[in-house]
Design a protein around this motif. Structure first.
Motif, PDB file in Angstrom:
ATOM      1  N   LEU A  50       1.015  -1.230  -0.278  1.00  0.00           N
ATOM      2  CA  LEU A  50      -0.314  -0.172  -0.045  1.00  0.00           C
ATOM      3  C   LEU A  50       1.097   1.599  -0.028  1.00  0.00           C
ATOM      4  O   LEU A  50       0.515   2.123  -1.020  1.00  0.00           O
ATOM      5  N   ALA A  51       1.670   1.051   0.769  1.00  0.00           N
ATOM      6  CA  ALA A  51       3.179   2.104   0.406  1.00  0.00           C
ATOM      7  C   ALA A  51       3.741   2.566  -0.496  1.00  0.00           C
ATOM      8  O   ALA A  51       3.367   3.685  -1.658  1.00  0.00           O
ATOM      9  N   SER A  52       3.774   1.472  -1.568  1.00  0.00           N
ATOM     10  CA  SER A  52       4.448   2.199  -2.565  1.00  0.00           C
ATOM     11  C   SER A  52       3.217   2.313  -3.981  1.00  0.00           C
ATOM     12  O   SER A  52       4.319   3.359  -4.540  1.00  0.00           O
ATOM     13  N   ARG A  53       2.083   1.681  -3.715  1.00  0.00           N
ATOM     14  CA  ARG A  53       1.164   2.652  -4.318  1.00  0.00           C
ATOM     15  C   ARG A  53       1.088   3.772  -4.144  1.00  0.00           C
ATOM     16  O   ARG A  53       0.860   4.742  -4.971  1.00  0.00           O
ATOM     17  N   ALA A  54       1.068   4.465  -2.726  1.00  0.00           N
ATOM     18  CA  ALA A  54       0.672   5.732  -2.126  1.00  0.00           C
ATOM     19  C   ALA A  54       1.678   6.536  -2.814  1.00  0.00           C
ATOM     20  O   ALA A  54       1.203   7.585  -3.037  1.00  0.00           O
ATOM     21  N   HIS A  55       3.044   6.484  -2.682  1.00  0.00           N
ATOM     22  CA  HIS A  55       3.702   6.535  -3.684  1.00  0.00           C
ATOM     23  C   HIS A  55       3.700   7.009  -4.588  1.00  0.00           C
ATOM     24  O   HIS A  55       4.058   8.424  -5.354  1.00  0.00           O
ATOM     25  N   GLN A  56       3.511   6.232  -5.812  1.00  0.00           N
ATOM     26  CA  GLN A  56       3.054   5.967  -6.879  1.00  0.00           C
ATOM     27  C   GLN A  56       2.233   7.410  -7.402  1.00  0.00           C
ATOM     28  O   GLN A  56       2.118   7.817  -8.057  1.00  0.00           O
ATOM     29  N   GLU A  57       1.095   7.977  -6.777  1.00  0.00           N
ATOM     30  CA  GLU A  57       0.460   8.377  -6.215  1.00  0.00           C
ATOM     31  C   GLU A  57       1.177   9.549  -6.239  1.00  0.00           C
ATOM     32  O   GLU A  57       0.316  11.206  -6.805  1.00  0.00           O
TER      33      GLU A  57
END
Ligand code: KG4
Ligand code: ZN
Length: 340
Positions: A50-57
């Motif tokens: 979830l952290a990786s996805r949020a960083h992408q956003e």
């Protein structure tokens, strides 16, 4: 804002659950933007995917905002500094790839920063407030959710690790203790808050005996868990009734472990300056204890403002500033280092 004539560094941080970007001109903060990630709260800890996805956003809007607030055009940047590690691999990859692409597009140097060293260099961030930076040498207690170290600092890029935790980090000890009490993640600030109304001597906890400047928190965590479970077995409302005292007792034990080792290191190393860095340096008992230690032992004490204690990109840009000045650049194929 006028165009800068000095060294302009864009710092990018994405090692854990904050996406952050900052611009420093000659070490002075022009912007310091952070997007946190509420998504982890419901899971009681950081979920790497979830952290990786949020960083992408977040990464594009956060960098954009940092440049906008700073009044800096991308073409005015001298170099881009990014957190290379330690941290979560997927999270680090987002910042690393973004920094690499941007440095390539602008044809400017790329600087790889060690996140834990950057916490120490937060002492040198300038922001217009009159605040002396420590002179060398000084001892830094770096305490965060992932790291607990005592470092001897002989220059911005000359650091020697004297001691480290053998198991959990101090922030982890706070967060795990908070979880035992049913408090949400991250529990450190809540323990601090409840502890203000508690009696820290109500539940004495056993302190570990570790060699040299090394520290340990896992025994403390187990003892605290046992204490709470025993209390709950006798009284289902034990935690509710005793919450401030339990928080104060846990906090005292963690802070005692940290300050005993810091005090020992200062005495034995003959260093007259002590400093705190990392998210746990926001803890009120640790701050108070460090100031008292300084007074008692005639040591100068340095604690950065809260915004530079917790994860932020200004400290990454500050480390980038020192590294860039010494010509420490990396190639565009730089990869993250998840482990310290
Ligand atoms: O440096 P940081 O923002 O992130 C890491 O690199 O880990 O530190 C976060 C840690 C968390 O464990 C959090 O609970 C702890 O710092 N923390 C505190 C306080 N504020 C943040 N722990 C105790 N008391 C506080 N006031
Ligand atoms: Zn950190």
């Amino acid at each position: 804002m006028s165009s800068p004539s000095g060294t302009v560094i864009l710092g990018i941080e994405s090692s854990c659950d904050e996406t952050a970007a900052a611009v420093l001109v000659d070490g002075v903060v022009r912007s310091n933007v952070i997007a946190g990630q509420e998504v982890h709260r419901q899971w009681g800890g950081v979920v790497p995917e979830l952290a990786s996805r949020a960083h992408q956003e977040h990464i594009v809007p956060v960098v954009h905002e940092a440049l906008r607030v700073a009044g800096i055009q991308p073409t005015e940047l001298s170099a881009i500094a990014f957190t290379q590690g330690p941290g979560l691999i997927g999270a680090l990859l987002v910042g690393t790839c973004f920094a690499r692409s941007m440095a390539q597009a602008l044809n400017i140097p790329l600087v790889a920063v060690d996140h834990v060293q950057a916490h120490v260099l937060a002492h040198f961030i300038k922001d217009g407030e009159p605040r002396p930076a420590p002179s060398f040498p000084f001892l830094n207690l770096t305490v965060s959710g992932g790291h607990t170290r005592i470092v001897r600092v002989d220059g911005p890029l000359r650091m020697t690790v004297l001691g480290t935790t053998l198991d959990d980090a101090a922030g982890e000890a706070f967060d795990k203790g908070a979880k035992v009490l049913g408090l949400p993640y991250p529990g450190g600030p809540l323990i601090d808050q409840h502890a203000r109304l508690g009696d820290a001597s109500r539940y004495p906890l056993p302190l570990p005996s570790t060699q040299g400047y090394d520290m340990s928190f896992s025994g403390l965590k187990t003892a605290f868990k046992d204490l709470v479970n025993r209390g709950l077995a006798n009284d289902p409302l034990f935690v509710e009734r005793e919450l401030p005292h339990l928080c104060a007792s846990l906090q005292r034990a963690i802070v005692d472990v940290l300050l005993r080792k810091l005090s020992k290191a200062a005495r034995e190393q003959g260093v007259l300056r002590i400093a705190l860095a990392g998210g746990v340096s926001a803890n009120s008992a640790l701050r108070k204890g460090t100031l008292e230690l300084g007074q008692r032992e005639e040591l100068e004490v340095f604690i950065p403002p809260f915004a530079y204690c917790t994860d932020n990109a200004a400290m990454i840009a500050m480390a980038g500033h020192f590294l860039h000045a010494e010509g420490h650049h990396v190639t565009l194929d730089a990869v993250p280092f998840p482990r310290a």
